[in-house]
Design a protein around this motif. Structure first.
Motif, mmCIF file in Angstrom:
data_model
loop_
_atom_site.group_PDB
_atom_site.id
_atom_site.type_symbol
_atom_site.label_atom_id
_atom_site.label_comp_id
_atom_site.label_asym_id
_atom_site.label_seq_id
_atom_site.Cartn_x
_atom_site.Cartn_y
_atom_site.Cartn_z
ATOM 1 N N UNK A 45 -20.605 2.397 -2.185
ATOM 2 C CA UNK A 45 -20.357 0.955 -2.135
ATOM 3 C C UNK A 45 -19.225 0.683 -1.158
ATOM 4 N N UNK A 46 -19.445 -0.285 -0.266
ATOM 5 C CA UNK A 46 -18.405 -0.686 0.676
ATOM 6 C C UNK A 46 -17.332 -1.441 -0.094
ATOM 7 N N UNK A 47 -16.085 -1.031 0.092
ATOM 8 C CA UNK A 47 -14.965 -1.624 -0.637
ATOM 9 C C UNK A 47 -14.819 -3.104 -0.298
ATOM 10 N N UNK A 48 -14.586 -3.898 -1.325
ATOM 11 C CA UNK A 48 -14.330 -5.325 -1.144
ATOM 12 C C UNK A 48 -12.824 -5.534 -0.977
ATOM 13 N N UNK A 49 -12.436 -6.136 0.107
ATOM 14 C CA UNK A 49 -11.025 -6.331 0.419
ATOM 15 C C UNK A 49 -10.721 -7.812 0.539
ATOM 16 N N UNK A 50 -9.481 -8.192 0.194
ATOM 17 C CA UNK A 50 -9.099 -9.592 0.294
ATOM 18 C C UNK A 50 -7.935 -9.770 1.260
ATOM 19 N N UNK A 51 -7.539 -11.018 1.449
ATOM 20 C CA UNK A 51 -6.483 -11.329 2.417
ATOM 21 C C UNK A 51 -5.152 -10.703 2.013
ATOM 22 N N UNK A 52 -4.925 -10.555 0.712
ATOM 23 C CA UNK A 52 -3.664 -9.965 0.274
ATOM 24 C C UNK A 52 -3.543 -8.520 0.750
ATOM 25 N N UNK A 53 -4.631 -7.759 0.638
ATOM 26 C CA UNK A 53 -4.595 -6.370 1.088
ATOM 27 C C UNK A 53 -4.323 -6.292 2.582
ATOM 28 N N UNK A 54 -4.942 -7.188 3.328
ATOM 29 C CA UNK A 54 -4.738 -7.199 4.781
ATOM 30 C C UNK A 54 -3.286 -7.530 5.116
ATOM 31 N N UNK A 55 -2.700 -8.475 4.368
ATOM 32 C CA UNK A 55 -1.299 -8.836 4.594
ATOM 33 C C UNK A 55 -0.380 -7.667 4.266
ATOM 34 N N UNK A 56 -0.715 -6.923 3.217
ATOM 35 C CA UNK A 56 0.091 -5.759 2.846
ATOM 36 C C UNK A 56 0.026 -4.682 3.929
ATOM 37 N N UNK A 57 -1.169 -4.479 4.484
ATOM 38 C CA UNK A 57 -1.312 -3.502 5.559
ATOM 39 C C UNK A 57 -0.501 -3.919 6.784
ATOM 40 N N UNK A 58 -0.515 -5.222 7.096
ATOM 41 C CA UNK A 58 0.254 -5.721 8.237
ATOM 42 C C UNK A 58 1.746 -5.489 8.018
ATOM 43 N N UNK A 59 2.193 -5.684 6.781
ATOM 44 C CA UNK A 59 3.607 -5.483 6.475
ATOM 45 C C UNK A 59 4.006 -4.017 6.639
ATOM 46 N N UNK A 60 3.167 -3.124 6.130
ATOM 47 C CA UNK A 60 3.472 -1.697 6.240
ATOM 48 C C UNK A 60 3.451 -1.254 7.701
ATOM 49 N N UNK A 61 2.471 -1.732 8.458
ATOM 50 C CA UNK A 61 2.401 -1.369 9.873
ATOM 51 C C UNK A 61 3.655 -1.840 10.614
ATOM 52 N N UNK A 62 4.115 -3.040 10.290
ATOM 53 C CA UNK A 62 5.317 -3.561 10.946
ATOM 54 C C UNK A 62 6.533 -2.711 10.591
ATOM 55 N N UNK A 63 6.630 -2.285 9.336
ATOM 56 C CA UNK A 63 7.753 -1.454 8.910
ATOM 57 C C UNK A 63 7.796 -0.136 9.686
ATOM 58 N N UNK A 64 6.628 0.361 10.054
ATOM 59 C CA UNK A 64 6.558 1.626 10.790
ATOM 60 C C UNK A 64 6.730 1.418 12.290
ATOM 61 N N UNK A 65 5.969 0.490 12.848
ATOM 62 C CA UNK A 65 5.883 0.394 14.301
ATOM 63 C C UNK A 65 7.025 -0.369 14.963
ATOM 64 N N UNK A 66 7.566 -1.386 14.291
ATOM 65 C CA UNK A 66 8.643 -2.156 14.919
ATOM 66 C C UNK A 66 9.857 -1.280 15.219
#
Length: 251
Positions: free
Chosen positions: A112-133
């Motif tokens: 089954x393809x995982x169902x994702x919502x906007x909150x998960x995407x926002x969390x991923x963006x936050x983690x990526x920023x913490x690493x890459x910035x």
């Protein structure tokens, strides 16, 4: 209910789902093969690892393009028919996607393809920023301007991909650009972790439009060029703002 990808009236025709998902065989010899002096053997069956890799690439592209619908279950035999291969490499590729968090195993049915919502995407963006910035700010201090200029073709490829509206092509070029930027830091572990987070951030949401509009992709790609300019000029405030806005816009 078990789902297979939708069929077109003429298999193999442009635009047909199988045309997107089915790997072309035989494949060209790999760099490893050439290094060992092994000539291409068109009529020799592909090694399982090669088939698995092609299937995995095709499934990842299908996820980004929205050809695999969140919440739906797909069987390995059904997908294997589309790829023109046996179910084994498809099952192996889907197991890898399960490890990556893209799908989950449904016993006796498939994946089954995982169902994702906007909150998960926002969390991923936050983690990526913490690493890459922080990494990019550090690199802006130490990397000479000509090294950033050398990455411009990768940034320009993201622009070209965005203008076509090809989401899978844009996703590949986007990851390649970010990996090249972070790769200048020499930390392979960090680059691997960042690439995994990046890939997860590219999967479509279960609600709303399956993908961002072409204009959104074009605007996103333009930020790559602006980021390179800021890095080359060592404009740290601009680097920080651009990276954070870039991740926020990817939601």
């Amino acid at each position: 209910m078990e789902h297979a990808l939708p069929r077109a009236a003429t298999p193999g025709a442009p635009g047909h789902p199988a045309e997107t998902l089915r790997p072309r065989v035989p494949v060209q010899p790999t760099a490893e093969d050439r290094a060992h002096g092994e000539p291409p053997a068109p009529r020799t069956p592909l090694r399982r690892t090669s088939v698995r890799g092609q299937v995995l690439d095709g499934l990842r592209a299908a996820l980004v393009a929205g050809d695999l619908t969140p919440g739906e279950v797909y069987s390995a035999p059904g997908l294997a028919e589309r790829f023109g291969v046996s179910a084994t490499p498809v099952r192996e590729a889907m197991q890898q996607l399960a490890v990556e968090g893209a799908v989950e195993v449904v016993p006796n049915r498939g994946f089954r393809v995982i169902e994702r919502d906007a909150r998960e995407l926002a969390e991923l963006a936050e983690v990526r920023a913490l690493i890459e910035v922080p990494v990019m700010l550090r690199l802006a201090h130490s990397v000479p301007a000509d090294r950033w200029t050398a990455l411009r073709p990768l940034a320009e490829e993201t622009v070209a991909a965005a203008e076509t509206g090809d989401r899978a092509r844009y996703a590949d070029s986007d990851r390649a650009f970010h990996s090249a930027v972070l790769g200048l830091g020499g930390n392979r572990q960090l680059t691997t972790v960042a690439a995994d987070l990046h890939r997860r951030a590219q999967w479509p949401l279960v609600t709303g439009p399956l993908s961002r509009r072409r204009t959104d992709l074009v605007a996103d790609a333009a930020q790559h060029l602006a980021l390179l300019e800021a890095l080359a000029c060592r404009d740290l405030p601009a680097v920080q703002t651009l990276v954070r806005e870039h991740f926020a816009g990817a939601r």
